[in-house]
Design a protein around this motif. Structure first.
Motif, PDB file in Angstrom:
ATOM      1  N   ILE A 123      28.437 -63.143  46.213  1.00 32.83           N
ATOM      2  CA  ILE A 123      28.461 -62.310  47.108  1.00 32.83           C
ATOM      3  C   ILE A 123      27.646 -62.261  47.694  1.00 32.83           C
ATOM      4  O   ILE A 123      27.249 -61.531  46.869  1.00 32.83           O
ATOM      5  CB  ILE A 123      30.510 -61.903  46.578  1.00 32.83           C
ATOM      6  N   ASP A 124      26.905 -62.482  48.847  1.00 30.95           N
ATOM      7  CA  ASP A 124      26.015 -61.353  49.084  1.00 30.95           C
ATOM      8  C   ASP A 124      26.516 -59.727  49.388  1.00 30.95           C
ATOM      9  O   ASP A 124      27.065 -59.699  50.523  1.00 30.95           O
ATOM     10  CB  ASP A 124      24.928 -62.337  49.604  1.00 30.95           C
ATOM     11  N   MET A 125      26.426 -58.707  49.087  1.00 30.70           N
ATOM     12  CA  MET A 125      26.917 -57.846  49.081  1.00 30.70           C
ATOM     13  C   MET A 125      26.352 -57.314  50.712  1.00 30.70           C
ATOM     14  O   MET A 125      27.267 -56.008  51.230  1.00 30.70           O
ATOM     15  CB  MET A 125      26.552 -56.761  48.169  1.00 30.70           C
ATOM     16  N   ALA A 126      25.311 -57.420  51.219  1.00 31.04           N
ATOM     17  CA  ALA A 126      24.433 -56.947  52.227  1.00 31.04           C
ATOM     18  C   ALA A 126      24.996 -57.461  53.129  1.00 31.04           C
ATOM     19  O   ALA A 126      25.024 -56.867  54.383  1.00 31.04           O
ATOM     20  CB  ALA A 126      23.200 -56.898  52.066  1.00 31.04           C
ATOM     21  N   LYS A 127      24.639 -59.082  53.483  1.00 31.76           N
ATOM     22  CA  LYS A 127      25.039 -59.903  54.843  1.00 31.76           C
ATOM     23  C   LYS A 127      26.306 -60.084  54.216  1.00 31.76           C
ATOM     24  O   LYS A 127      27.011 -60.850  55.116  1.00 31.76           O
ATOM     25  CB  LYS A 127      24.144 -60.962  54.341  1.00 31.76           C
ATOM     26  N   GLU A 128      26.935 -60.258  53.436  1.00 26.63           N
ATOM     27  CA  GLU A 128      28.669 -60.880  53.694  1.00 26.63           C
ATOM     28  C   GLU A 128      28.932 -61.852  53.615  1.00 26.63           C
ATOM     29  O   GLU A 128      30.406 -61.879  54.133  1.00 26.63           O
ATOM     30  CB  GLU A 128      29.467 -59.153  53.742  1.00 26.63           C
ATOM     31  N   ILE A 129      28.690 -62.919  52.274  1.00 29.57           N
ATOM     32  CA  ILE A 129      28.688 -63.935  53.073  1.00 29.57           C
ATOM     33  C   ILE A 129      28.597 -64.515  51.718  1.00 29.57           C
ATOM     34  O   ILE A 129      28.286 -63.879  50.525  1.00 29.57           O
ATOM     35  CB  ILE A 129      27.082 -65.380  53.370  1.00 29.57           C
ATOM     36  N   VAL A 130      29.461 -65.841  51.393  1.00 26.75           N
ATOM     37  CA  VAL A 130      29.797 -66.331  49.712  1.00 26.75           C
ATOM     38  C   VAL A 130      28.169 -67.553  49.554  1.00 26.75           C
ATOM     39  O   VAL A 130      28.036 -68.899  50.531  1.00 26.75           O
ATOM     40  CB  VAL A 130      30.755 -66.624  49.970  1.00 26.75           C
ATOM     41  N   ASN A 131      27.687 -67.408  48.706  1.00 30.60           N
ATOM     42  CA  ASN A 131      26.393 -68.075  48.727  1.00 30.60           C
ATOM     43  C   ASN A 131      26.813 -69.067  47.152  1.00 30.60           C
ATOM     44  O   ASN A 131      26.989 -68.713  46.769  1.00 30.60           O
ATOM     45  CB  ASN A 131      25.493 -67.330  48.223  1.00 30.60           C
ATOM     46  N   LEU A 132      25.166 -70.237  47.103  1.00 30.35           N
ATOM     47  CA  LEU A 132      25.589 -70.764  46.165  1.00 30.35           C
ATOM     48  C   LEU A 132      24.442 -70.654  45.655  1.00 30.35           C
ATOM     49  O   LEU A 132      23.393 -70.127  45.784  1.00 30.35           O
ATOM     50  CB  LEU A 132      25.313 -72.349  46.522  1.00 30.35           C
ATOM     51  N   GLU A 133      24.694 -70.527  44.158  1.00 30.45           N
ATOM     52  CA  GLU A 133      23.917 -69.331  43.098  1.00 30.45           C
ATOM     53  C   GLU A 133      23.845 -71.225  42.289  1.00 30.45           C
ATOM     54  O   GLU A 133      22.600 -70.992  41.899  1.00 30.45           O
ATOM     55  CB  GLU A 133      24.524 -69.005  42.325  1.00 30.45           C
ATOM     56  N   ASN A 134      23.917 -71.987  42.089  1.00 31.92           N
ATOM     57  CA  ASN A 134      23.482 -73.029  41.174  1.00 31.92           C
ATOM     58  C   ASN A 134      24.562 -74.316  41.234  1.00 31.92           C
ATOM     59  O   ASN A 134      26.282 -74.062  41.374  1.00 31.92           O
ATOM     60  CB  ASN A 134      23.971 -72.639  39.700  1.00 31.92           C
ATOM     61  N   ALA A 135      24.247 -75.397  41.144  1.00 31.94           N
ATOM     62  CA  ALA A 135      24.882 -76.706  41.137  1.00 31.94           C
ATOM     63  C   ALA A 135      24.328 -77.370  39.895  1.00 31.94           C
ATOM     64  O   ALA A 135      22.339 -77.878  40.299  1.00 31.94           O
ATOM     65  CB  ALA A 135      25.019 -77.248  42.050  1.00 31.94           C
TER      66      ALA A 135
END
Length: 346
Positions: free
Chosen positions: A205-217
């Motif tokens: 979770i990007d706390m500043a932008k408030e979106i759920v991001n992909l970190e790794n796959a």
């Protein structure tokens, strides 16, 4: 993401790059020799580019040996003549050779000068690198590509996962019930995970932008799974665990929620906790990925193979001891039974 090999052009090749732009050289071959990009062979212009294509290129191809070919068109741009970059990776070449050539391609293009490379094609059989094969690849590239199964699923999820109360845009997909969108890269990675392109996906979770991001796959196994868990931030992990149990081979899907206790702020702990349900709902009900077990951990060290196995297949306690009457207090001595008649009262 492609990884570079560190292999670069040697001095002879770099010098040749400067000499081949005068319009005399039609095509040349570059090979990887002794961990260097080396000039292997070249041919001068004989006719127009269409005729030279079939007259020259077939003689520069080796049956099972990958190579790069740079073929000069007759057209020019502001930097000079335009070139076709050809990657020749024959089907039956050794796997290691295929990987090295695929990983070094970007380096060669950069050293030659990407501004003069008009087109880029791949050949795996000789027919691909005839004039007819080249024109066919060019037509296919110009035509709209059919959607893959993963792309069709992504489009379907985007279409169905709308939320009237929360805005939607083309960049992010909103999680139902939570005002945090999930980045398209994260959604696509989970669809690719479903189709076994990866065995592991990590979301944050990007706390500043408030979106759920992909970190790794990526592809990981259970022995390195714990090393992917950060010790200073929360994360969501989706992991495919291939293993054997009671004679059966299984591929269990495990959803892991990691939160390193009080190393994170109260706000971060609350947000990760509240978003967990909608994300698992998206995974199970929209992407149709069956989660076999949901696990919560604080540290990566907990995610051992034994721990994951115990979570998926809890050990049964087959030994059930019989109930035993509790012993009396110590030091009381043996119990004595007496049979005394009641005294008569006068």
């Amino acid at each position: 993401m492609s990884h570079q090999t560190g292999i670069r052009g040697n001095n002879e090749l770099i010098s040749f790059f400067g000499k081949c732009r005068d319009g005399q050289i039609r095509v040349f071959r570059v090979s990887i020799i002794n961990e260097e990009l080396s000039l292997n062979e070249f041919a001068k212009k004989q006719s127009n580019w269409e005729e030279d294509f079939d007259n020259l290129i077939p003689f520069l191809l080796e049956e099972n040996q990958p190579a790069y070919l740079l073929f000069r068109f007759d057209s020019q741009n502001s930097l000079g003549y335009e070139w076709l970059f050809i990657t020749w990776i024959p089907e039956h070449a050794p796997v290691r050779e295929k990987m090295i050539y695929a990983s070094t391609k970007a380096t060669l293009k950069t050293q030659f000068g990407t501004g003069q490379i008009k087109e880029d094609i791949l050949g795996t059989v000789p027919e691909d690198l005839t004039l007819k094969g080249y024109l066919k690849q060019k037509r296919n590239a110009a035509a709209p590509a059919p959607l893959t199964m993963a792309e069709e699923e992504l489009a379907l999820v985007k279409k169905t996962e709308t939320n009237a109360h929360i805005g939607y845009d083309s960049k992010h997909q909103t999680l139902s019930g939570v005002a945090f969108p999930i980045a398209e890269a994260g959604l696509k990675a989970m669809i690719d995970f479903k189709h076994k392109s990866y065995s592991y996906v990590q979301l944050s979770i990007d706390m500043a932008k408030e979106i759920v991001n992909l970190e790794n796959a990526e592809e990981v196994n259970v022995h390195v799974l714990g090393s992917r868990v950060p010790d200073d931030h929360g994360r969501y992990h989706l992991f495919r665990f291939p293993h054997s149990h009671e004679g059966d081979f299984l591929e269990s899907i495990v959803f892991i929620y990691s939160m390193p206790g009080y190393a994170c702020s109260i706000r971060e702990r609350m947000l990760y906790s509240s978003c967990k349900g909608p994300i698992t709902d998206l995974i199970e009900n929209k992407l149709l990925i069956q989660i076999d077990k949901k696990i919560e951990v604080e540290k990566g060290e907990e995610l051992t193979e034994e721990f994951v196995m115990d979570e998926l297949h809890p050990k049964k306690n087959l030994h059930q001891p019989k109930f035993e009457k509790p012993k009396g207090p110590p030091g009381r001595g043996a119990r004595r039974l007496t049979n005394q008649k009641p005294q008569e009262h006068v």
